[in-house]
Design a protein around this motif. Structure first.
Motif, PDB file in Angstrom:
ATOM      1  N   ALA A 128     145.984  48.343  76.135  1.00 50.10           N
ATOM      2  CA  ALA A 128     146.202  49.777  76.305  1.00 50.10           C
ATOM      3  C   ALA A 128     147.342  50.045  77.277  1.00 50.10           C
ATOM      4  O   ALA A 128     147.493  49.355  78.288  1.00 50.10           O
ATOM      5  CB  ALA A 128     144.932  50.447  76.798  1.00 50.10           C
ATOM      6  N   ARG A 129     148.155  51.032  76.953  1.00 47.98           N
ATOM      7  CA  ARG A 129     149.183  51.546  77.846  1.00 47.98           C
ATOM      8  C   ARG A 129     149.154  53.061  77.762  1.00 47.98           C
ATOM      9  O   ARG A 129     148.929  53.629  76.705  1.00 47.98           O
ATOM     10  CB  ARG A 129     150.586  51.049  77.464  1.00 47.98           C
ATOM     11  N   PHE A 130     149.397  53.694  78.892  1.00 50.93           N
ATOM     12  CA  PHE A 130     149.378  55.151  78.962  1.00 50.93           C
ATOM     13  C   PHE A 130     150.715  55.619  79.520  1.00 50.93           C
ATOM     14  O   PHE A 130     151.190  55.083  80.516  1.00 50.93           O
ATOM     15  CB  PHE A 130     148.230  55.626  79.851  1.00 50.93           C
ATOM     16  N   CYS A 131     151.303  56.634  78.886  1.00 48.04           N
ATOM     17  CA  CYS A 131     152.613  57.097  79.332  1.00 48.04           C
ATOM     18  C   CYS A 131     152.775  58.581  79.048  1.00 48.04           C
ATOM     19  O   CYS A 131     152.577  59.022  77.912  1.00 48.04           O
ATOM     20  CB  CYS A 131     153.723  56.318  78.620  1.00 48.04           C
ATOM     21  N   ARG A 166     156.794  56.584  83.416  1.00 49.18           N
ATOM     22  CA  ARG A 166     156.568  55.139  83.360  1.00 49.18           C
ATOM     23  C   ARG A 166     155.257  54.825  82.635  1.00 49.18           C
ATOM     24  O   ARG A 166     154.339  55.645  82.588  1.00 49.18           O
ATOM     25  CB  ARG A 166     156.542  54.548  84.763  1.00 49.18           C
ATOM     26  N   ASP A 167     155.199  53.633  82.074  1.00 53.94           N
ATOM     27  CA  ASP A 167     153.970  53.141  81.474  1.00 53.94           C
ATOM     28  C   ASP A 167     153.013  52.679  82.571  1.00 53.94           C
ATOM     29  O   ASP A 167     153.436  52.109  83.582  1.00 53.94           O
ATOM     30  CB  ASP A 167     154.246  51.948  80.561  1.00 53.94           C
ATOM     31  N   ILE A 168     151.735  52.905  82.362  1.00 49.55           N
ATOM     32  CA  ILE A 168     150.722  52.304  83.223  1.00 49.55           C
ATOM     33  C   ILE A 168     149.800  51.472  82.339  1.00 49.55           C
ATOM     34  O   ILE A 168     149.456  51.874  81.224  1.00 49.55           O
ATOM     35  CB  ILE A 168     149.933  53.349  84.036  1.00 49.55           C
ATOM     36  N   ASP A 169     149.436  50.305  82.816  1.00 50.75           N
ATOM     37  CA  ASP A 169     148.587  49.431  82.019  1.00 50.75           C
ATOM     38  C   ASP A 169     147.119  49.792  82.225  1.00 50.75           C
ATOM     39  O   ASP A 169     146.772  50.687  83.008  1.00 50.75           O
ATOM     40  CB  ASP A 169     148.861  47.967  82.334  1.00 50.75           C
ATOM     41  N   ALA A 170     146.259  49.092  81.512  1.00 49.40           N
ATOM     42  CA  ALA A 170     144.838  49.442  81.507  1.00 49.40           C
ATOM     43  C   ALA A 170     144.219  49.295  82.887  1.00 49.40           C
ATOM     44  O   ALA A 170     143.394  50.123  83.299  1.00 49.40           O
ATOM     45  CB  ALA A 170     144.098  48.583  80.494  1.00 49.40           C
ATOM     46  N   GLU A 171     144.610  48.250  83.632  1.00 48.60           N
ATOM     47  CA  GLU A 171     144.000  48.030  84.938  1.00 48.60           C
ATOM     48  C   GLU A 171     144.423  49.114  85.931  1.00 48.60           C
ATOM     49  O   GLU A 171     143.595  49.609  86.702  1.00 48.60           O
ATOM     50  CB  GLU A 171     144.355  46.644  85.471  1.00 48.60           C
ATOM     51  N   GLU A 172     145.702  49.495  85.927  1.00 48.41           N
ATOM     52  CA  GLU A 172     146.100  50.592  86.809  1.00 48.41           C
ATOM     53  C   GLU A 172     145.416  51.887  86.400  1.00 48.41           C
ATOM     54  O   GLU A 172     144.996  52.673  87.259  1.00 48.41           O
ATOM     55  CB  GLU A 172     147.619  50.773  86.804  1.00 48.41           C
ATOM     56  N   ALA A 173     145.303  52.108  85.099  1.00 48.77           N
ATOM     57  CA  ALA A 173     144.607  53.308  84.621  1.00 48.77           C
ATOM     58  C   ALA A 173     143.157  53.318  85.095  1.00 48.77           C
ATOM     59  O   ALA A 173     142.618  54.371  85.460  1.00 48.77           O
ATOM     60  CB  ALA A 173     144.676  53.388  83.102  1.00 48.77           C
ATOM     61  N   ARG A 174     142.528  52.147  85.126  1.00 48.90           N
ATOM     62  CA  ARG A 174     141.159  52.077  85.643  1.00 48.90           C
ATOM     63  C   ARG A 174     141.122  52.396  87.135  1.00 48.90           C
ATOM     64  O   ARG A 174     140.249  53.143  87.605  1.00 48.90           O
ATOM     65  CB  ARG A 174     140.572  50.680  85.385  1.00 48.90           C
ATOM     66  N   GLN A 175     142.070  51.870  87.878  1.00 45.34           N
ATOM     67  CA  GLN A 175     142.108  52.124  89.315  1.00 45.34           C
ATOM     68  C   GLN A 175     142.359  53.609  89.608  1.00 45.34           C
ATOM     69  O   GLN A 175     141.857  54.143  90.604  1.00 45.34           O
ATOM     70  CB  GLN A 175     143.177  51.260  89.970  1.00 45.34           C
ATOM     71  N   LEU A 176     143.119  54.271  88.745  1.00 46.19           N
ATOM     72  CA  LEU A 176     143.407  55.700  88.931  1.00 46.19           C
ATOM     73  C   LEU A 176     142.261  56.593  88.465  1.00 46.19           C
ATOM     74  O   LEU A 176     142.288  57.801  88.693  1.00 46.19           O
ATOM     75  CB  LEU A 176     144.675  56.077  88.158  1.00 46.19           C
ATOM     76  N   GLY A 177     141.266  56.017  87.822  1.00 48.33           N
ATOM     77  CA  GLY A 177     140.148  56.809  87.321  1.00 48.33           C
ATOM     78  C   GLY A 177     140.354  57.360  85.927  1.00 48.33           C
ATOM     79  O   GLY A 177     139.536  58.142  85.449  1.00 48.33           O
TER      80      GLY A 177
END
Length: 265
Positions: A128-131, A166-177
């Motif tokens: 997963a990537r979120f942007c 910027r893209d954020i990966d799944a782990e950063e997305a988890r850390q951000l809530g």
């Protein structure tokens, strides 16, 4: 429907986006199909939970660039009406009286990111990537992102994600809530199924009331939310489920709903 498939299994409605060759773009056709499914869910009390999933390796690539290019000269009125229609869909998603779980196994870009933000819970894979890609196109974030993202991550971080694109990966997305759990691709659907099917045992009226109150909580003042709490609890007690659950616990039996199953390791 050309853009998605929909089935109901064990009182869980499964929406699966169905155009992987285009990375599941969010366009007028997908919006119309999603709105039709939401209406079906609203009319069927047997559907207790809704899951929104992409395809393996792709969630939603955002707007269809070819369609956007064809309408570049359509003028402000066209775009205002188009965005308002999208926002009506977002309101339908947010106000659906059922839990919504997004299963994200691949990129969620622009409107795809906003679509994931509509879910009550997001379960993702390492792919997963979120942007928030809008500014790459010279556009303003839409599909409710300007409302939803600051409430998920705070104002400063929302600005950073939207300004930087910027893209954020799944782990950063988890850390951000933004993401609740991360699982390998082959385990994603099974974990989402566990969560969704466990929620089908929760009291539907209490669950819908809790979701509505939580959705209102960040915009309401204290007294308004306290009044809503009292009214919601009164409505919950009027339903049959509290009697069943309380009498089961008094009899030292398991109540119908005991929360999510533990993550299997």
């Amino acid at each position: 429907m050309d853009t998605l498939s929909f089935e109901v299994v064990n009182r869980v409605g499964w929406i699966r986006l169905a155009r992987p060759e285009k990375h599941n773009p969010f366009d007028a056709e997908l919006r119309a199909d999603l709105m039709a499914v939401l209406e079906q869910v609203r009319q069927d009390p047997e559907i207790r939970v809704l899951v929104l999933a992409g395809t393996p390796g792709a969630f939603c690539a955002g707007g269809n660039l070819q369609v956007l290019h064809e309408h570049l000269d359509s003028g402000p009125h066209y775009w205002q009406q188009r965005i308002k229609t999208g926002l009506r869909f977002i309101q339908d998603m947010l106000n659906l009286g059922r839990p919504v779980i997004a299963a994200v196994d691949g990129p969620a870009m622009g409107a795809g990111f906003a679509l994931a933000l509509c879910a009550d819970m997001v379960v993702a894979t390492p792919r997963a990537r979120f942007c928030m890609a809008y500014l790459r196109l010279g556009l303003v974030p839409d599909l409710g992102a300007l409302y939803l993202l600051p409430r998920a991550v705070g104002l400063q971080r929302a600005k950073e994600l939207m300004f930087s694109t910027r893209d954020i990966d799944a782990e950063e997305a988890r850390q951000l809530g933004l993401v609740m759990e991360v699982h390998e691709s082959e385990a994603l659907e099974e974990r989402v199924r566990q969560i969704a099917e466990s929620l089908t045992h929760a009291a539907p009226i209490a669950l819908a009331l809790t979701k509505a109150a939580l959705n209102a909580s960040l915009d309401a003042d204290q007294q308004t939310l306290f009044t809503l709490e009292a009214a919601s609890q009164a409505a919950a007690f009027a339903a049959p489920e509290p009697r069943v659950a309380i009498e089961a616990m008094l009899a030292k039996k398991a109540p119908p709903f005991r929360g999510f199953p533990k993550v299997r390791t």
